[in-house]
Design an enzyme around this catalytic site. Structure first.
Site, PDB file in Angstrom:
ATOM      1  N   GLU A   1      71.970   6.681  19.581  1.00  0.00           N
ATOM      2  CA  GLU A   1      70.841   7.496  19.104  1.00  0.00           C
ATOM      3  C   GLU A   1      70.076   8.120  20.252  1.00  0.00           C
ATOM      4  O   GLU A   1      69.648   9.269  20.179  1.00  0.00           O
ATOM      5  CB  GLU A   1      69.902   6.622  18.255  1.00  0.00           C
ATOM      6  CG  GLU A   1      68.803   7.400  17.516  1.00  0.00           C
ATOM      7  CD  GLU A   1      67.547   7.668  18.321  1.00  0.00           C
ATOM      8  OE1 GLU A   1      66.743   8.504  17.895  1.00  0.00           O
ATOM      9  OE2 GLU A   1      67.369   7.067  19.408  1.00  0.00           O
TER      10      GLU A   1
ATOM     11  N   ASP B   1      71.130   1.040  20.590  1.00  0.00           N
ATOM     12  CA  ASP B   1      71.159   1.434  22.001  1.00  0.00           C
ATOM     13  C   ASP B   1      69.717   1.625  22.453  1.00  0.00           C
ATOM     14  O   ASP B   1      68.811   1.806  21.629  1.00  0.00           O
ATOM     15  CB  ASP B   1      71.982   2.715  22.219  1.00  0.00           C
ATOM     16  CG  ASP B   1      71.398   3.941  21.539  1.00  0.00           C
ATOM     17  OD1 ASP B   1      70.892   3.815  20.409  1.00  0.00           O
ATOM     18  OD2 ASP B   1      71.432   5.042  22.141  1.00  0.00           O
TER      19      ASP B   1
END
Ligand SMILES: *[C@@H]1O[C@H](CO)[C@@H](O)[C@H](O)[C@H]1NC(C)=O
Ligand SMILES: *[C@@H]1O[C@H](CO)[C@@H](O)[C@H](O)[C@H]1NC(C)=O
Length: 503
Positions: A191, A127
């Protein structure tokens, strides 16, 4: 004054990402693996083209995490399909098991041939933070190659690692490599917004399976290049800890009233005074706690006069150095818990004295302190019973992983750095001032190391979460090579038992 100024600059730079100790690991060398079983990290032209094209494709998928609640789930799903398409061997090799966890995160279990070797883990996340197109030289999700660089959000943080890990293993697999030591690959999907849905779930799953790891390698530090004006040589920093965090809301409730006859003190006045005291009273300077001091002494050898003299003699100059570090907000962040006032809310109407005032403060906690200690300090500084405290969220700094000459993961990384980057002769452990997914894995290993095998210049540092994030094609190839070597080293590396004359 000039010298002093140069010195402050140098320190600011040395400490930009935090440094703990320097290890030159004298007398430690990897065991020479039997030549026949070693696969050289030489890649053909076609492979090299495929390698960079695979990364470009990954950059084009806008896997943005906006908040813990909101992410581009279509893109996250597409990314899963993409790695299936680009790395089919990862999904149909008999000794590799693939699982999707938390809907979008990926866990690969690579079964080694020698069950007596304790497994390890490689981590990365796919991400990215949002990237509004303004200010970018090329659109952030184009994955365009220009002047030898692949541009786009995620090229450093952290799709480069996601793709390089899969790429390196694929290249080993097509050369019929069979690992001896088992390992896990964890690719997180959230994350940037806590890792609670991805990495944390994978950690829970592995804990339930009773897994214990020799060590973990995640993102979080680099080969630092040009951060020190007077230090020409780049050095590698492996982060062995992360700062903790505390988001604390302060609240004052008083009886509301009309502004025509105000009381002596209002909720706004009381709260403003409280947060002002916190801003005026920094958390204690922790310089000298932990191995930071030793790192400076070691780095002294690479610094010119007179910085080298000062750093080599901290027994004498510690008070001076410690004070100088407070003068700059970057070095200050490395020697103490930081206090940042980030939100202040009160009042709804010009002529009404509000009953409630609220302020939020973001603390980043030094590895030598805990959330509880910071809370106590805050209450002592504010010293006003009318102020209430609400912990919005908090976590302690991460435990400091060992970097001594018996720390297997650290020495394995260090040895691979020296072989893939022969020009690097300083490897220092440090503290990561941001946070990574690896913080969810403290129950699985005491050896958590954060290192991205890339050169980072100050400009690159500001592009992470900023604009014009990019990676050179050559640096990406070297990252693949690094992991290709690292996986093989993990099978053969042995700590050398120190000889008597070295003790
Ligand atoms: C695995 O995938 C590769 C690449 O698509 C293919 O060549 C190979 O036949 C597949 N092997 C099996 C056992 O499915
Ligand atoms: C670690 O293990 C303890 C005890 O089982 C558990 O309470 C805790 O939640 C675990 N921590 C993490 C980060 O998984």
């Amino acid at each position: 004054m000039v010298r002093r100024y140069v010195f402050v600059l140098a320190l600011a730079a040395v400490l930009l990402l935090g440094i703990a100790t320097v290890s030159r690991s004298k007398g430690l060398r990897g065991k020479k693996p039997p030549g026949a079983s070693r696969i050289p990290s030489l890649f053909g032209e076609e492979e090299r083209v495929a390698m960079k094209e695979a990364l470009k494709g990954a950059i084009k998928i806008p896997t943005v995490s906006f908040s813990e609640e909101e992410s581009d789930t279509a893109a996250l799903a597409e990314f899963g399909e993409y790695i299936h398409k680009v790395f089919p061997t990862m999904f149909n090799t008999s000794f590799i098991q693939h699982e999707v966890v938390g809907e979008y995160s990926h866990l690969f279990t690579v079964q080694g041939s020698d069950p007596t070797l304790q497994p390890y883990m490689l981590m990365a996340h796919f991400d990215v933070v949002p990237a509004p197109a303004e200010g970018w030289e090329v659109p952030p999700f184009s994955g365009l190659e220009r002047d030898g660089f692949i541009h786009g959000r995620g090229t450093l943080d952290n799709k480069n690692s996601v793709m390089a890990i899969l790429q390196a293993l694929k290249l080993l697999l097509v050369r019929n490599y069979i690992p001896q030591r088992s390992f896990f690959i964890v690719l997180g999907h959230d994350e940037e917004v806590s890792g609670k849905k991805g990495a944390q779930k994978i950690s829970a799953l592995l804990q339930a399976r009773g897994v214990q790891l020799a060590f973990i390698v995640d993102e979080g530090s680099f080969i630092l290049d040009g951060f020190i004006p007077n230090l020409k040589k780049p050095f590698a920093q492996i982060a062995v800890s992360e700062k903790g965090a505390l988001n604390l809301m302060l609240e004052v409730n008083m009886t509301p009233g009309h502004s025509s006859a105000p009381p002596k003190e209002t909720s706004i006045g009381i709260l403003a005074a409280a947060v002002s005291r916190l801003e005026q009273t920094p958390m204690p300077n922790m310089f000298g706690e932990g191995p930071l001091k030793m790192a400076l002494e070691q780095l002294a050898n690479e610094c010119p006069f007179p910085i080298n003299i000062v750093l080599r003699n901290l027994w004498l100059f510690q008070p001076l150095v410690s004070r100088l570090m407070e003068k700059n907000c970057i070095t200050s962040a490395l020697v103490r818990t930081t206090t940042a006032l980030t939100m202040f809310n009160a009042g709804v109407k010009v002529n009404v004295i509000p009953s409630k005032a609220q302020a939020t403060i973001n603390f980043r906690i030094h590895p030598a302190q805990t959330v509880q200690e910071v809370l106590e300090l805050v209450k002592n500084i504010v010293a006003d019973d009318r102020v209430q405290y609400h912990v919005l969220n908090a976590f302690d700094p991460l435990p400091v992983s060992s970097s001594d000459n018996q720390a297997f993961g650290y020495q394995l990384l260090s040895q691979t750095i020296r072989s893939v980057f022969p020009e690097i002769n300083i490897v220092v452990p440090g503290t990561c001032i941001g946070n990574t997914d690896s913080r969810h894995f403290t129950n699985l290993s005491t050896g958590i190391y954060r290192f991205n095998p890339l050169y980072l210049q100050p400009q690159g540092f500001s592009s992470i979460h900023g604009i014009n994030e990019k990676i050179s094609v050559q640096a990406y190839e070297t990252q693949v090579k690094f992991i290709f070597e690292f996986i093989q080293n993990a099978d053969t590396f042995q700590l050398q038992v120190p000889h008597w004359h070295e003790l």
